[in-house]
Design an enzyme around this catalytic site. Structure first.
Site, PDB file in Angstrom:
ATOM      1  N   ASP A   1      25.542  16.423  14.515  1.00  0.00           N
ATOM      2  CA  ASP A   1      26.337  17.646  14.447  1.00  0.00           C
ATOM      3  C   ASP A   1      26.272  18.264  13.051  1.00  0.00           C
ATOM      4  O   ASP A   1      26.519  17.599  12.052  1.00  0.00           O
ATOM      5  CB  ASP A   1      27.785  17.328  14.812  1.00  0.00           C
ATOM      6  CG  ASP A   1      28.594  18.549  15.199  1.00  0.00           C
ATOM      7  OD1 ASP A   1      28.533  19.559  14.477  1.00  0.00           O
ATOM      8  OD2 ASP A   1      29.289  18.503  16.227  1.00  0.00           O
TER       9      ASP A   1
ATOM     10  N   SER B   1      30.745  23.944  17.883  1.00  0.00           N
ATOM     11  CA  SER B   1      30.162  22.774  18.548  1.00  0.00           C
ATOM     12  C   SER B   1      30.372  22.804  20.056  1.00  0.00           C
ATOM     13  O   SER B   1      29.527  22.292  20.807  1.00  0.00           O
ATOM     14  CB  SER B   1      30.763  21.490  17.972  1.00  0.00           C
ATOM     15  OG  SER B   1      30.358  21.301  16.641  1.00  0.00           O
TER      16      SER B   1
ATOM     17  N   GLU C   1      26.051  11.062  19.416  1.00  0.00           N
ATOM     18  CA  GLU C   1      26.368  12.062  18.391  1.00  0.00           C
ATOM     19  C   GLU C   1      26.765  11.424  17.069  1.00  0.00           C
ATOM     20  O   GLU C   1      27.677  10.587  17.013  1.00  0.00           O
ATOM     21  CB  GLU C   1      27.507  12.977  18.839  1.00  0.00           C
ATOM     22  CG  GLU C   1      27.733  14.097  17.813  1.00  0.00           C
ATOM     23  CD  GLU C   1      29.055  14.838  17.962  1.00  0.00           C
ATOM     24  OE1 GLU C   1      29.118  16.010  17.545  1.00  0.00           O
ATOM     25  OE2 GLU C   1      30.026  14.243  18.466  1.00  0.00           O
TER      26      GLU C   1
ATOM     27  N   ASP D   1      28.713  16.883  10.263  1.00  0.00           N
ATOM     28  CA  ASP D   1      29.394  18.180  10.315  1.00  0.00           C
ATOM     29  C   ASP D   1      30.643  18.187   9.443  1.00  0.00           C
ATOM     30  O   ASP D   1      30.906  19.152   8.714  1.00  0.00           O
ATOM     31  CB  ASP D   1      29.753  18.471  11.770  1.00  0.00           C
ATOM     32  CG  ASP D   1      30.606  19.705  11.943  1.00  0.00           C
ATOM     33  OD1 ASP D   1      30.112  20.814  11.687  1.00  0.00           O
ATOM     34  OD2 ASP D   1      31.782  19.570  12.356  1.00  0.00           O
TER      35      ASP D   1
ATOM     36  N   HIS E   1      31.705  20.657   6.369  1.00  0.00           N
ATOM     37  CA  HIS E   1      32.939  21.445   6.302  1.00  0.00           C
ATOM     38  C   HIS E   1      33.702  21.167   5.007  1.00  0.00           C
ATOM     39  O   HIS E   1      34.315  22.070   4.423  1.00  0.00           O
ATOM     40  CB  HIS E   1      33.844  21.133   7.492  1.00  0.00           C
ATOM     41  CG  HIS E   1      33.448  21.827   8.762  1.00  0.00           C
ATOM     42  ND1 HIS E   1      33.446  23.207   8.884  1.00  0.00           N
ATOM     43  CD2 HIS E   1      33.061  21.344   9.960  1.00  0.00           C
ATOM     44  CE1 HIS E   1      33.064  23.537  10.108  1.00  0.00           C
ATOM     45  NE2 HIS E   1      32.816  22.425  10.790  1.00  0.00           N
TER      46      HIS E   1
ATOM     47  N   ASP F   1      23.667  20.916  17.060  1.00  0.00           N
ATOM     48  CA  ASP F   1      24.241  22.085  17.722  1.00  0.00           C
ATOM     49  C   ASP F   1      24.232  23.309  16.813  1.00  0.00           C
ATOM     50  O   ASP F   1      24.191  24.444  17.277  1.00  0.00           O
ATOM     51  CB  ASP F   1      25.664  21.793  18.202  1.00  0.00           C
ATOM     52  CG  ASP F   1      26.466  20.992  17.178  1.00  0.00           C
ATOM     53  OD1 ASP F   1      25.979  20.773  16.045  1.00  0.00           O
ATOM     54  OD2 ASP F   1      27.587  20.576  17.511  1.00  0.00           O
ATOM     55  N   HIS F   2      24.245  23.069  15.500  1.00  0.00           N
ATOM     56  CA  HIS F   2      24.252  24.137  14.492  1.00  0.00           C
ATOM     57  C   HIS F   2      24.159  23.490  13.123  1.00  0.00           C
ATOM     58  O   HIS F   2      24.205  22.265  12.998  1.00  0.00           O
ATOM     59  CB  HIS F   2      25.554  24.962  14.580  1.00  0.00           C
ATOM     60  CG  HIS F   2      26.789  24.100  14.516  1.00  0.00           C
ATOM     61  ND1 HIS F   2      27.228  23.509  13.342  1.00  0.00           N
ATOM     62  CD2 HIS F   2      27.648  23.685  15.478  1.00  0.00           C
ATOM     63  CE1 HIS F   2      28.310  22.793  13.582  1.00  0.00           C
ATOM     64  NE2 HIS F   2      28.586  22.866  14.884  1.00  0.00           N
TER      65      HIS F   2
ATOM     66  N   HIS G   1      30.247  27.022   9.622  1.00  0.00           N
ATOM     67  CA  HIS G   1      28.893  26.878  10.149  1.00  0.00           C
ATOM     68  C   HIS G   1      28.019  28.026   9.654  1.00  0.00           C
ATOM     69  O   HIS G   1      28.520  29.018   9.118  1.00  0.00           O
ATOM     70  CB  HIS G   1      28.908  26.901  11.684  1.00  0.00           C
ATOM     71  CG  HIS G   1      29.766  25.836  12.291  1.00  0.00           C
ATOM     72  ND1 HIS G   1      30.128  25.837  13.621  1.00  0.00           N
ATOM     73  CD2 HIS G   1      30.348  24.732  11.749  1.00  0.00           C
ATOM     74  CE1 HIS G   1      30.873  24.779  13.871  1.00  0.00           C
ATOM     75  NE2 HIS G   1      31.030  24.103  12.747  1.00  0.00           N
TER      76      HIS G   1
END
Length: 363
Positions: free
Chosen positions: A42, A83, A253, A258, A262, A300-301, A327
Site C-alpha cells: 500500500d 485505498s 498487503e 502507506d 502519510h 493501490d497508489h 496520496h
C-alpha cells in the site's frame, strides 16, 4: 528418404527445430496459473521500491521480476484515489468512489474475484499488517458504502467464506458496542481462531478455516517489534491454501508502507518496504518451485510524494523526502512472475489487474 545436398538436409533440420521451439514457446505462453498470489504494498511507488535497493542489506527481490507494467490509479470520483477505491478496482474490476468497499458508484455490491473463485471451489485468503477490516483487505470480501464501517465489515468477514485470514482488528470482533461476539461467530462457522500468536509450524487441515486476529487495532510497526508476522502469516497461508486441489487465491498487503508515507517518516516507510520485500522473496521461491502460481505485486497508489533526493547537493548521500502527507496521482508499477506474467506488461488502468487475472484463470 535421400537428400540431394547437405544444405537441403540442414535447412530441413532448422525448419524442424524452429517448429519445435515455436511449439514450446506457445505452450509456455498459453499455460494458465492454478494459483494466484496478489501482493499489495500500500502506498508504494517507484521511489519506495528504489529504497529497498539502497537501504536493504540484501539484494531487493523486486529485481527478480522480468515482466513489469504500470497502472493508472485515479478513481471514479477523484484524480487521486484512496485505498478503498484502489483495492475495489483490483478486487471487482470497477472504478468507484473514494471510500467504497466492494461497491460501485451507486453503492451496489459487485462480486469480487475472491467470491467468484470461492464458487469454483478455490481456497481463498487475505493477510494484512493493518486491521483485517481495513480498506484494502476489506475490499476483497466485504461490501459497504464507506471504509470506516469496520464493525459492519467485520460482520461481512464472518459470512465471507475466506479460508485463511491474518491481521489486526480484534476490537471489531469482540467487546463490540452491539454486544455481538464475532470471534465466537467465526468459530461457529468452522474457523480455528487465534488471538495471541501465530505459529508458522502450525499443522494445517484442509477441512478447517483459520483466522488470526493478533492486535486490537493495526499490527505493530516493524520498528516496534512486529517481527516476522507478515512472512510467517504468508507462509502459513500458502501452507493452508495449497492443500486445495482446485487452486487458491491469496491477497497479501504490506499496509504500513502507506502509513510511513502519510507520516512523512522515511525510516518507518523504508523498514516496512524492506519487510514486504522479504515476503516477496518467499513467495517467488514458492512460485518457482510450484510452477503453477502467478504472482502479481503492485500498489493501490503512491503515498507521500516520496523521493530519494540528494542530501544538500551531495550526490553520494540520499535524503528521503516527501511532497505531501496524502496520496499522489502518479502511476505505480506492477511486477508479475509465473504463468501469464507477460500479460501484465504495458500501461493500463488499475481495473485491468482484475480482468487480466480473471482471464487467466477462467474456466
Amino acid at each position: 528418404m535421400k537428400f540431394t545436398s547437405f544444405t537441403q538436409y540442414l535447412s530441413l533440420c532448422l525448419i524442424g527445430l524452429t517448429i519445435s521451439c515455436t511449439s514450446v514457446k506457445t505452450t509456455a505462453q498459453n499455460k494458465k496459473p492454478k494459483n494466484v498470489i496478489l501482493m499489495i504494498a500500500d502506498g508504494t511507488g517507484l521511489s519506495q521500491i528504489s529504497s529497498s535497493q539502497f537501504y536493504n542489506s540484501q539484494p531487493s527481490n523486486y529485481d527478480r521480476f522480468k515482466h513489469i507494467g504500470l497502472i493508472k490509479t485515479s478513481s471514479a470520483s477523484d484524480l487521486i484515489t484512496d485505498s478503498a477505491a484502489g483495492a475495489t478496482a483490483f478486487s471487482a474490476g470497477v472504478k468507484t468512489y473514494n471510500g467504497a468497499i466492494g461497491v460501485n458508484t451507486d453503492t451496489i455490491a459487485i462480486p469480487t474475484i475472491l467470491e467468484d473463485l470461492e464458487k469454483r471451489n478455490f481456497a481463498t485468503g487475505v493477510i494484512a499488517t493493518s486491521t483485517i477490516t481495513h480498506a484494502t483487505p476489506a475490499s476483497f470480501y466485504a461490501h459497504q458504502k464507506y471504509r470506516k464501517m469496520e464493525l459492519e465489515i467485520a460482520q461481512d468477514l464472518v459470512t465471507s467464506g475466506v479460508d485463511f485470514f491474518a491481521g489486526g482488528g480484534r476490537k471489531f470482533f469482540e467487546n463490540r458496542e452491539d454486544g455481538n461476539n464475532l470471534v465466537a461467530a467465526l468459530e461457529g462457522s468452522g474457523y480455528e481462531m487465534y488471538l495471541d500468536r501465530l505459529d508458522p509450524t502450525l499443522k494445517m487441515k484442509a477441512s478447517k478455516k483459520y483466522g488470526f486476529l493478533l492486535a486490537d487495532s493495526g499490527m505493530p510497526k516493524v520498528l516496534e517489534g512486529r517481527g516476522s508476522f507478515l512472512y510467517d502469516a504468508t507462509k502459513l497461508g500458502i501452507k493452508r491454501l495449497s492443500k486445495n486441489k482446485e487452486g487458491f487465491f491469496l491477497m497479501v498487503e504490506g499496509s504500513q508502507v502507506d502509513w510511513g508515507g502519510h507520516n512523512n517518516d522515511g525510516e518507518y516507510l523504508v523498514s516496512e518496504l524492506i519487510d514486504f520485500d522479504t515476503v516477496i522473496g518467499q513467495v517467488l521461491d514458492y512460485a518457482a518451485k510450484d510452477g503453477n502460481t502467478l504472482v502479481v505485486v503492485t500498489a493501490d497508489h503512491e503515498t507521500g510524494g516520496f523521493t530519494l533526493a540528494s542530501d544538500e547537493g551531495d550526490y553520494n548521500k540520499i535524503n528521503p523526502s516527501f511532497s505531501t502527507g496524502g496520496h499522489s496521482a502518479t502511476m505505480v508499477p506492477v511486477f508479475a512472475y509465473g504463468p501469464g506474467a507477460a500479460e501484465f506488461m504495458g500501461i493500463y488502468e488499475n481495473t485491468a489487474i482484475y480482468s487480466k487475472i480473471k482471464a487467466l484463470i477462467k474456466e
